[in-house]
Design a protein around this motif. Structure first.
Motif, PDB file in Angstrom:
ATOM      1  N   ILE A 133     -38.744  97.090 -21.305  1.00 32.16           N
ATOM      2  CA  ILE A 133     -39.304  98.037 -22.270  1.00 32.16           C
ATOM      3  C   ILE A 133     -40.551  97.431 -22.893  1.00 32.16           C
ATOM      4  CG2 ILE A 133     -38.884  99.444 -24.326  1.00 32.16           C
ATOM      5  CD1 ILE A 133     -35.875  99.022 -23.861  1.00 32.16           C
ATOM      6  N   THR A 134     -41.676  98.126 -22.800  1.00 29.39           N
ATOM      7  CA  THR A 134     -42.902  97.658 -23.439  1.00 29.39           C
ATOM      8  C   THR A 134     -42.989  98.195 -24.864  1.00 29.39           C
ATOM      9  OG1 THR A 134     -44.212  99.547 -22.643  1.00 29.39           O
ATOM     10  CG2 THR A 134     -44.104  97.596 -21.221  1.00 29.39           C
ATOM     11  N   GLY A 135     -43.683  97.450 -25.711  1.00 29.25           N
ATOM     12  CA  GLY A 135     -43.949  97.927 -27.071  1.00 29.25           C
ATOM     13  C   GLY A 135     -42.719  97.963 -27.955  1.00 29.25           C
ATOM     14  N   CYS A 136     -42.079  96.805 -28.170  1.00 26.60           N
ATOM     15  CA  CYS A 136     -40.822  96.762 -28.921  1.00 26.60           C
ATOM     16  C   CYS A 136     -41.009  96.216 -30.333  1.00 26.60           C
ATOM     17  CB  CYS A 136     -39.790  95.935 -28.167  1.00 26.60           C
ATOM     18  SG  CYS A 136     -39.262  96.673 -26.605  1.00 26.60           S
ATOM     19  N   GLY A 161     -24.798  98.093 -21.688  1.00 24.53           N
ATOM     20  CA  GLY A 161     -24.513  97.056 -20.712  1.00 24.53           C
ATOM     21  C   GLY A 161     -25.705  96.474 -19.980  1.00 24.53           C
ATOM     22  N   TYR A 162     -26.917  96.785 -20.429  1.00 27.93           N
ATOM     23  CA  TYR A 162     -28.122  96.271 -19.775  1.00 27.93           C
ATOM     24  C   TYR A 162     -28.584  94.975 -20.432  1.00 27.93           C
ATOM     25  CZ  TYR A 162     -28.839 100.490 -17.031  1.00 27.93           C
ATOM     26  OH  TYR A 162     -28.683 101.501 -16.129  1.00 27.93           O
ATOM     27  N   HIS A 163     -29.189  94.119 -19.624  1.00 27.01           N
ATOM     28  CA  HIS A 163     -29.980  93.034 -20.192  1.00 27.01           C
ATOM     29  C   HIS A 163     -31.396  93.566 -20.338  1.00 27.01           C
ATOM     30  CE1 HIS A 163     -30.998  88.874 -21.203  1.00 27.01           C
ATOM     31  NE2 HIS A 163     -32.181  89.203 -20.698  1.00 27.01           N
ATOM     32  N   VAL A 164     -31.915  93.536 -21.549  1.00 28.64           N
ATOM     33  CA  VAL A 164     -33.216  94.119 -21.859  1.00 28.64           C
ATOM     34  C   VAL A 164     -34.285  93.035 -21.896  1.00 28.64           C
ATOM     35  CG1 VAL A 164     -34.594  95.274 -23.638  1.00 28.64           C
ATOM     36  CG2 VAL A 164     -32.307  96.118 -23.077  1.00 28.64           C
ATOM     37  N   ILE A 165     -35.365  93.301 -21.195  1.00 28.31           N
ATOM     38  CA  ILE A 165     -36.560  92.468 -21.255  1.00 28.31           C
ATOM     39  C   ILE A 165     -37.544  93.226 -22.128  1.00 28.31           C
ATOM     40  CG2 ILE A 165     -38.406  91.406 -19.918  1.00 28.31           C
ATOM     41  CD1 ILE A 165     -36.402  91.512 -17.507  1.00 28.31           C
ATOM     42  N   ALA A 166     -37.724  92.748 -23.358  1.00 34.17           N
ATOM     43  CA  ALA A 166     -38.525  93.448 -24.360  1.00 34.17           C
ATOM     44  C   ALA A 166     -39.863  92.744 -24.533  1.00 34.17           C
ATOM     45  CB  ALA A 166     -37.786  93.484 -25.691  1.00 34.17           C
ATOM     46  N   THR A 167     -40.934  93.529 -24.651  1.00 34.02           N
ATOM     47  CA  THR A 167     -42.249  92.934 -24.846  1.00 34.02           C
ATOM     48  C   THR A 167     -42.833  93.307 -26.202  1.00 34.02           C
ATOM     49  OG1 THR A 167     -43.723  94.684 -23.989  1.00 34.02           O
ATOM     50  CG2 THR A 167     -42.613  93.269 -22.364  1.00 34.02           C
ATOM     51  N   VAL A 168     -43.577  92.368 -26.754  1.00 38.51           N
ATOM     52  CA  VAL A 168     -44.365  92.588 -27.968  1.00 38.51           C
ATOM     53  C   VAL A 168     -45.753  91.999 -27.717  1.00 38.51           C
ATOM     54  CG1 VAL A 168     -42.413  92.582 -29.571  1.00 38.51           C
ATOM     55  CG2 VAL A 168     -43.532  90.421 -28.968  1.00 38.51           C
ATOM     56  N   LEU A 169     -46.701  92.399 -28.512  1.00 36.97           N
ATOM     57  CA  LEU A 169     -48.050  91.843 -28.390  1.00 36.97           C
ATOM     58  C   LEU A 169     -48.052  90.361 -28.744  1.00 36.97           C
ATOM     59  CD1 LEU A 169     -50.167  94.698 -30.015  1.00 36.97           C
ATOM     60  CD2 LEU A 169     -50.312  93.945 -27.627  1.00 36.97           C
ATOM     61  N   GLY A 215     -48.436  87.234 -30.670  1.00 33.11           N
ATOM     62  CA  GLY A 215     -48.573  87.036 -32.114  1.00 33.11           C
ATOM     63  C   GLY A 215     -47.869  88.065 -32.966  1.00 33.11           C
ATOM     64  N   GLU A 216     -47.301  89.113 -32.352  1.00 30.94           N
ATOM     65  CA  GLU A 216     -46.624  90.169 -33.113  1.00 30.94           C
ATOM     66  C   GLU A 216     -45.251  89.696 -33.579  1.00 30.94           C
ATOM     67  OE1 GLU A 216     -45.592  94.967 -32.641  1.00 30.94           O
ATOM     68  OE2 GLU A 216     -46.125  93.767 -30.884  1.00 30.94           O
ATOM     69  N   TYR A 217     -44.828  90.188 -34.728  1.00 28.04           N
ATOM     70  CA  TYR A 217     -43.513  89.884 -35.288  1.00 28.04           C
ATOM     71  C   TYR A 217     -42.416  90.253 -34.293  1.00 28.04           C
ATOM     72  CZ  TYR A 217     -39.546  90.051 -38.549  1.00 28.04           C
ATOM     73  OH  TYR A 217     -38.338  89.864 -39.169  1.00 28.04           O
ATOM     74  N   ARG A 218     -41.410  89.379 -34.150  1.00 33.97           N
ATOM     75  CA  ARG A 218     -40.364  89.609 -33.143  1.00 33.97           C
ATOM     76  C   ARG A 218     -38.963  89.203 -33.592  1.00 33.97           C
ATOM     77  NH1 ARG A 218     -43.308  86.682 -28.789  1.00 33.97           N
ATOM     78  NH2 ARG A 218     -44.966  87.430 -30.132  1.00 33.97           N
ATOM     79  N   ASP A 219     -38.826  88.783 -34.841  1.00 37.34           N
ATOM     80  CA  ASP A 219     -37.516  88.299 -35.289  1.00 37.34           C
ATOM     81  C   ASP A 219     -36.416  89.338 -35.138  1.00 37.34           C
ATOM     82  OD1 ASP A 219     -38.847  86.012 -35.887  1.00 37.34           O
ATOM     83  OD2 ASP A 219     -38.525  86.080 -38.061  1.00 37.34           O
ATOM     84  N   HIS A 220     -36.785  90.617 -35.206  1.00 32.76           N
ATOM     85  CA  HIS A 220     -35.795  91.686 -35.088  1.00 32.76           C
ATOM     86  C   HIS A 220     -35.167  91.743 -33.697  1.00 32.76           C
ATOM     87  CE1 HIS A 220     -39.670  93.189 -33.754  1.00 32.76           C
ATOM     88  NE2 HIS A 220     -39.059  94.124 -33.052  1.00 32.76           N
ATOM     89  N   LEU A 221     -35.782  91.076 -32.716  1.00 30.51           N
ATOM     90  CA  LEU A 221     -35.289  91.098 -31.338  1.00 30.51           C
ATOM     91  C   LEU A 221     -34.557  89.810 -30.946  1.00 30.51           C
ATOM     92  CD1 LEU A 221     -38.520  92.566 -29.731  1.00 30.51           C
ATOM     93  CD2 LEU A 221     -36.349  93.797 -29.978  1.00 30.51           C
ATOM     94  N   ILE A 270     -31.092  90.345 -25.083  1.00 27.94           N
ATOM     95  CA  ILE A 270     -32.498  90.742 -25.147  1.00 27.94           C
ATOM     96  C   ILE A 270     -33.368  89.505 -24.953  1.00 27.94           C
ATOM     97  CG2 ILE A 270     -34.350  91.753 -26.528  1.00 27.94           C
ATOM     98  CD1 ILE A 270     -32.333  93.412 -28.004  1.00 27.94           C
ATOM     99  N   SER A 271     -34.208  89.537 -23.927  1.00 31.14           N
ATOM    100  CA  SER A 271     -35.187  88.481 -23.715  1.00 31.14           C
ATOM    101  C   SER A 271     -36.544  89.006 -24.158  1.00 31.14           C
ATOM    102  CB  SER A 271     -35.250  88.084 -22.234  1.00 31.14           C
ATOM    103  OG  SER A 271     -33.998  87.585 -21.792  1.00 31.14           O
ATOM    104  N   VAL A 272     -37.256  88.241 -24.961  1.00 28.51           N
ATOM    105  CA  VAL A 272     -38.506  88.698 -25.562  1.00 28.51           C
ATOM    106  C   VAL A 272     -39.694  87.945 -24.955  1.00 28.51           C
ATOM    107  CG1 VAL A 272     -39.743  89.111 -27.715  1.00 28.51           C
ATOM    108  CG2 VAL A 272     -37.240  89.099 -27.699  1.00 28.51           C
ATOM    109  N   PHE A 273     -40.724  88.712 -24.578  1.00 23.65           N
ATOM    110  CA  PHE A 273     -41.915  88.130 -23.987  1.00 23.65           C
ATOM    111  C   PHE A 273     -43.167  88.735 -24.614  1.00 23.65           C
ATOM    112  CE2 PHE A 273     -38.653  87.596 -20.804  1.00 23.65           C
ATOM    113  CZ  PHE A 273     -38.904  86.327 -20.286  1.00 23.65           C
ATOM    114  N   ASP A 274     -44.241  87.935 -24.627  1.00 22.15           N
ATOM    115  CA  ASP A 274     -45.550  88.449 -25.010  1.00 22.15           C
ATOM    116  C   ASP A 274     -46.115  89.279 -23.861  1.00 22.15           C
ATOM    117  OD1 ASP A 274     -45.457  87.090 -27.389  1.00 22.15           O
ATOM    118  OD2 ASP A 274     -46.731  85.431 -26.734  1.00 22.15           O
ATOM    119  N   LEU A 275     -46.718  90.422 -24.200  1.00 26.64           N
ATOM    120  CA  LEU A 275     -47.411  91.204 -23.187  1.00 26.64           C
ATOM    121  C   LEU A 275     -48.403  92.151 -23.838  1.00 26.64           C
ATOM    122  CD1 LEU A 275     -47.674  91.908 -20.148  1.00 26.64           C
ATOM    123  CD2 LEU A 275     -46.114  93.820 -20.580  1.00 26.64           C
TER     124      LEU A 275
END
Length: 294
Positions: A9-12, A29-37, A39-45, A51-56
């Motif tokens: 999912i882009t733009g999380c 039941g999904y493993h979510v690959i979540a993207t944020v810009l 430098g964008e805040y990501r603590d909520h993820l 949930i795996s969080v990546f810059d994109l």
């Protein structure tokens, strides 16, 4: 993560649709690959192991290309669901559109999803997966002060409809979500906008325009929206166009039963545009005289 189902999912960002969708897909039941810009805040993820969080930045194709390789290593080359959610808005009359702003918006809202499809389609084909496009009722109605945003969403819907036809025989499904206004933070950058003083709308409409920019974006909660979208996405054959959110029933009915002419009185009345009629001043006129080159 052998045996996992994967959803990208882009733009999380915090408070948005992407964040709500991520949590709902995890619940299913999904493993979510979540993207944020970057430098964008990501603590909520970061408080969920699924949930795996990546810059994109979806406008940076080299970044998207490298990210696709990273994701392939996680998913073993099989991506079950791609959700193109990242997007921005730009609230401005069509005639006052700043070209740089318009190009930036199209880069995010249109070319970003194109880049994601281009670089991830083989992983989706391998999983016989689903592409979900988070669209808007703006794609099918001429929402006032939203011409560039409307155009970007309309272009994306038509791209995705064509993609669906082309990918059908690879057993890949494509779902356009025609979203109403959802109560998110997407309008935060428009809150302080004012019409340009040179605008032909400035004298009569500036206060109305500023009030529109500061409005609450909708009554539908992101969590409710996410539940409905994910439930539809889980179906064997999800709807090609799935309408959900504030005003979607009204827009669907007007578009279906009346035709294109109906938008002029509807939106003209909604935005009180009759106020500009008979206003000879019509804003301040800029006259630019080019000096002859010597």
């Amino acid at each position: 993560m052998a045996g996992s189902k994967y959803c990208l999912i882009t733009g999380c960002g915090n408070g948005g649709i992407g964040n709500a969708l991520a949590r709902e897909f995890v619940a299913k039941g999904y493993h979510v690959i979540a993207t944020v810009l970057p430098g964008e805040y990501r603590d909520h993820l970061l408080n969920q192991s699924d949930i795996s969080v990546f810059d994109l930045d979806v406008t940076d194709e080299s970044m998207v290309r490298g990210f696709s390789n990273t994701v392939a290593k996680i998913t073993n080359g099989r991506l079950d669901i791609l959700v193109n959610n990242a997007g921005i808005v730009y609230t401005m009359p069509a005639v006052d559109t700043d070209i740089a702003h318009a190009k930036r918006l199209f880069d995010v809202n249109f070319f970003g999803p194109l880049s994601m499809v281009h670089h991830f389609h083989r992983q989706i084909v391998a999983a016989k997966g689903l592409i979900v496009n988070v669209g808007s009722i703006a794609s099918v109605s001429p929402y006032v002060y939203g011409s560039v945003y409307n155009a970007s969403k309309a272009a994306l819907v038509h791209f995705m409809d064509t993609l669906r036809v082309e990918m059908r025989y690879f057993d890949v499904r494509v779902m356009n979500v025609i979203s109403g206004e959802i109560n998110t933070t997407i309008l935060r950058h428009d809150k302080e906008r004012s019409l340009p003083e040179r605008s032909i709308f400035y004298d009569t409409m500036n206060e109305d325009y500023k009030a529109h920019c500061r409005r609450n974006p909708g009554s539908s909660l992101p969590s409710e929206y996410a539940k409905a979208v994910v439930k539809q996405a889980m179906k064997r054959n999800p709807k090609r166009w799935f309408w959900y959110g504030s005003n979607t029933t009204t827009v669907w009915a007007l578009r279906t039963f009346f035709g294109q002419w109906v938008w002029e009185p509807v939106f003209g009345g909604m935005f009180n545009l009759k106020k500009v009629r008979g206003q000879p001043k019509g804003g301040r006129v800029e006259v630019i005289i080019e000096q002859p080159k010597v």
